[in-house]
Design a protein around this motif. Structure first.
Motif, mmCIF file in Angstrom:
data_model
loop_
_atom_site.group_PDB
_atom_site.id
_atom_site.type_symbol
_atom_site.label_atom_id
_atom_site.label_comp_id
_atom_site.label_asym_id
_atom_site.label_seq_id
_atom_site.Cartn_x
_atom_site.Cartn_y
_atom_site.Cartn_z
ATOM 1 N N ASP A 209 1.028 -1.019 0.036
ATOM 2 C CA ASP A 209 -0.002 0.006 0.004
ATOM 3 C C ASP A 209 0.897 1.260 0.064
ATOM 4 O OD1 ASP A 209 -2.904 0.917 1.018
ATOM 5 O OD2 ASP A 209 -1.334 2.293 1.875
ATOM 6 N N TYR A 210 1.906 1.001 0.805
ATOM 7 C CA TYR A 210 2.829 2.220 0.815
ATOM 8 C C TYR A 210 3.303 2.732 -0.618
ATOM 9 C CZ TYR A 210 7.114 5.075 1.741
ATOM 10 O OH TYR A 210 8.046 6.173 1.573
ATOM 11 N N TYR A 211 3.769 1.840 -1.437
ATOM 12 C CA TYR A 211 4.340 2.102 -2.836
ATOM 13 C C TYR A 211 3.203 2.781 -3.836
ATOM 14 C CZ TYR A 211 8.966 0.820 -1.413
ATOM 15 O OH TYR A 211 10.310 0.736 -0.650
ATOM 16 N N ASN A 212 2.227 2.005 -3.632
ATOM 17 C CA ASN A 212 1.084 2.231 -4.461
ATOM 18 C C ASN A 212 0.096 3.494 -4.179
ATOM 19 O OD1 ASN A 212 -0.427 0.432 -6.908
ATOM 20 N ND2 ASN A 212 -2.117 1.374 -5.627
ATOM 21 N N PHE A 213 0.344 3.696 -2.955
ATOM 22 C CA PHE A 213 -0.652 5.129 -2.606
ATOM 23 C C PHE A 213 0.071 5.949 -1.651
ATOM 24 C CE2 PHE A 213 -4.144 1.808 -2.959
ATOM 25 C CZ PHE A 213 -4.741 2.433 -4.168
ATOM 26 N N GLN A 214 0.657 5.595 -0.556
ATOM 27 C CA GLN A 214 1.132 6.641 0.340
ATOM 28 C C GLN A 214 2.247 7.430 -0.188
ATOM 29 O OE1 GLN A 214 1.611 5.094 4.593
ATOM 30 N NE2 GLN A 214 0.072 3.285 3.692
ATOM 31 N N ALA A 215 3.180 6.592 -0.534
ATOM 32 C CA ALA A 215 4.520 7.254 -0.961
ATOM 33 C C ALA A 215 4.228 8.175 -2.374
ATOM 34 C CB ALA A 215 5.453 6.228 -1.575
ATOM 35 N N LEU A 216 3.049 7.907 -2.940
ATOM 36 C CA LEU A 216 2.568 8.804 -4.122
ATOM 37 C C LEU A 216 1.696 9.969 -3.611
ATOM 38 C CD1 LEU A 216 2.126 5.756 -6.499
ATOM 39 C CD2 LEU A 216 3.783 7.816 -6.683
ATOM 40 N N ASN B 250 6.494 16.630 -2.448
ATOM 41 C CA ASN B 250 6.240 15.559 -1.405
ATOM 42 C C ASN B 250 6.693 14.127 -1.650
ATOM 43 O OD1 ASN B 250 4.992 17.530 0.097
ATOM 44 N ND2 ASN B 250 3.030 16.682 0.290
ATOM 45 N N VAL B 251 6.521 13.678 -3.145
ATOM 46 C CA VAL B 251 6.903 12.426 -3.553
ATOM 47 C C VAL B 251 8.455 12.374 -3.550
ATOM 48 C CG1 VAL B 251 6.927 10.915 -5.479
ATOM 49 C CG2 VAL B 251 5.023 11.962 -4.798
#
Ligand code: DAH
Length: 337
Positions: free
Chosen positions: A135-142, A289-290
């Motif tokens: 979830d972190y890479y697919n959403f949060q970090a984006l 932010n990214v």
């Protein structure tokens, strides 16, 4: 005895004239140890000295006759069999041959390769990312936190609460920036998943090609030039591109990019639904932010990113009006490409 010998000759002659004659049986019947002719010869002892040579000579003649007749008949049978074989097994060299079936790449794979080649030509490298993603890479970090509405439009398949089938190739941006510092210039093609029902333009599995460039002084002009070069190479030299303002959480500013319809050249037709333009991708300048999340200082570096659907590019390029054709594996469809 003379008559008897003549009878034997005639009997042999008649039997050999039969179309179904069994030559070996005839030989045994007349010339065999217990055969008719042998029987006559055996009785010759009773003949007078005068008659014996005459009958003996005739008997020899009859034997020779039968032997020759059998040999001739055997030869004739052999010839007939060969003729039959030649006739039955004749090859019609004017018949069309059987063409071997040669497989080929699926149209999606062909187009993906073509897209890769275009970007390789502009100095991009290719990287791969996992289809099962955090979830972190697919959403949060984006820059898509929990409860962000952007998650609704990319509803996907969850393995656990924080592991899912990636809904976009954009997580590869983050994975790349974590590992590699600028200058970065990569594309990443691959499968993505969304919880969508199948119809003419949706599939729960489809393909995207992500692009990312990060360096000092990268501007929206670089993005535009890159995408224009791509579009002209892919769809033809007269193709134009158009940026429409849009919103993606991981880019700022963001845009949706259209190409001029290559069928009508922008006048409006069935393919572009009268618009003259066809949307092919989302793009923008990588959100600070990214960059920051990947330890890249947005005060020093800037970048652009884009993501396009490979199905979409394929359908536009070949005028395919229903995405399902691409997945049905009907060779009548696939053979056209
Ligand atoms: N990941 C987006 C999607 O699936 C497409 C996209 C938009 C990719 C903007 C990007 C971007 O890299 O900058 O809809």
């Amino acid at each position: 005895m003379k008559e008897k010998l003549e009878q034997i000759r005639e009997a042999a002659k008649a039997q050999l004239a039969d179309a179904n004659a069994d030559l070996e049986a005839i030989r045994i019947r007349f010339l065999g140890k217990k055969g008719e002719l042998t029987g006559v010869l055996r009785g010759m002892g009773q003949l007078s000295a005068e008659e014996r040579p005459k009958i003996g000579q005739l008997a020899n003649e009859v034997r020779e006759y039968i032997e020759n007749a059998i040999a001739e008949r055997a030869e004739a049978d052999k010839r007939a069999a060969l003729d039959r074989k030649l006739r039955d097994e004749r090859i019609d060299v004017t018949m069309p041959g059987k063409a071997p079936e040669i497989g080929k790449r699926h149209p999606l794979a062909q187009v993906q390769k073509e897209m890769e080649d275009i970007f390789i030509g502009m100095g991009f490298g290719i990287v791969e990312g996992p289809e099962v993603e955090y979830d972190y890479y697919n959403f949060q970090a984006l820059n898509i936190p929990e409860n962000h509405p952007a998650r609704d439009t990319q509803d996907t398949f969850y393995i656990t609460d924080n592991i899912l089938l990636r809904s976009q190739t954009s997580p590869v941006q983050v994975r790349t920036m974590e590992k590699q510092k600028p200058p970065i210039r990569i594309i990443s093609p691959g499968r993505v998943y969304r919880s969508d029902a199948v119809d003419a333009s949706h599939s729960p599995l489809f393909h995207q090609l992500e692009g990312l460039v990060v360096d000092k002084g990268i501007t929206m002009g670089d993005l535009k030039g890159t995408l224009e070069t791509f579009a002209k190479t892919m769809f033809g030299e007269s193709t134009q591109i158009r940026f429409r303002p849009h919103h993606f959480p991981f880019t700022e500013p963001s845009a949706e990019v259209d190409v001029s319809c290559f069928v009508c050249g922008g006048k409006g037709c069935r393919l572009c639904k009268g618009e003259g333009w066809i949307e092919i991708l989302g793009a923008g300048m990588v959100h600070p932010n990214v960059l920051r999340g990947c330890d890249i200082d947005p005060e020093v570096y800037s970048g652009f990113a884009f993501g396009m659907g490979i199905e979409r590019v394929t359908m536009i390029k070949y005028g395919i009006d229903d995405m399902r054709y691409l997945y049905e594996n009907d060779v009548r469809f696939l053979n056209q490409f």
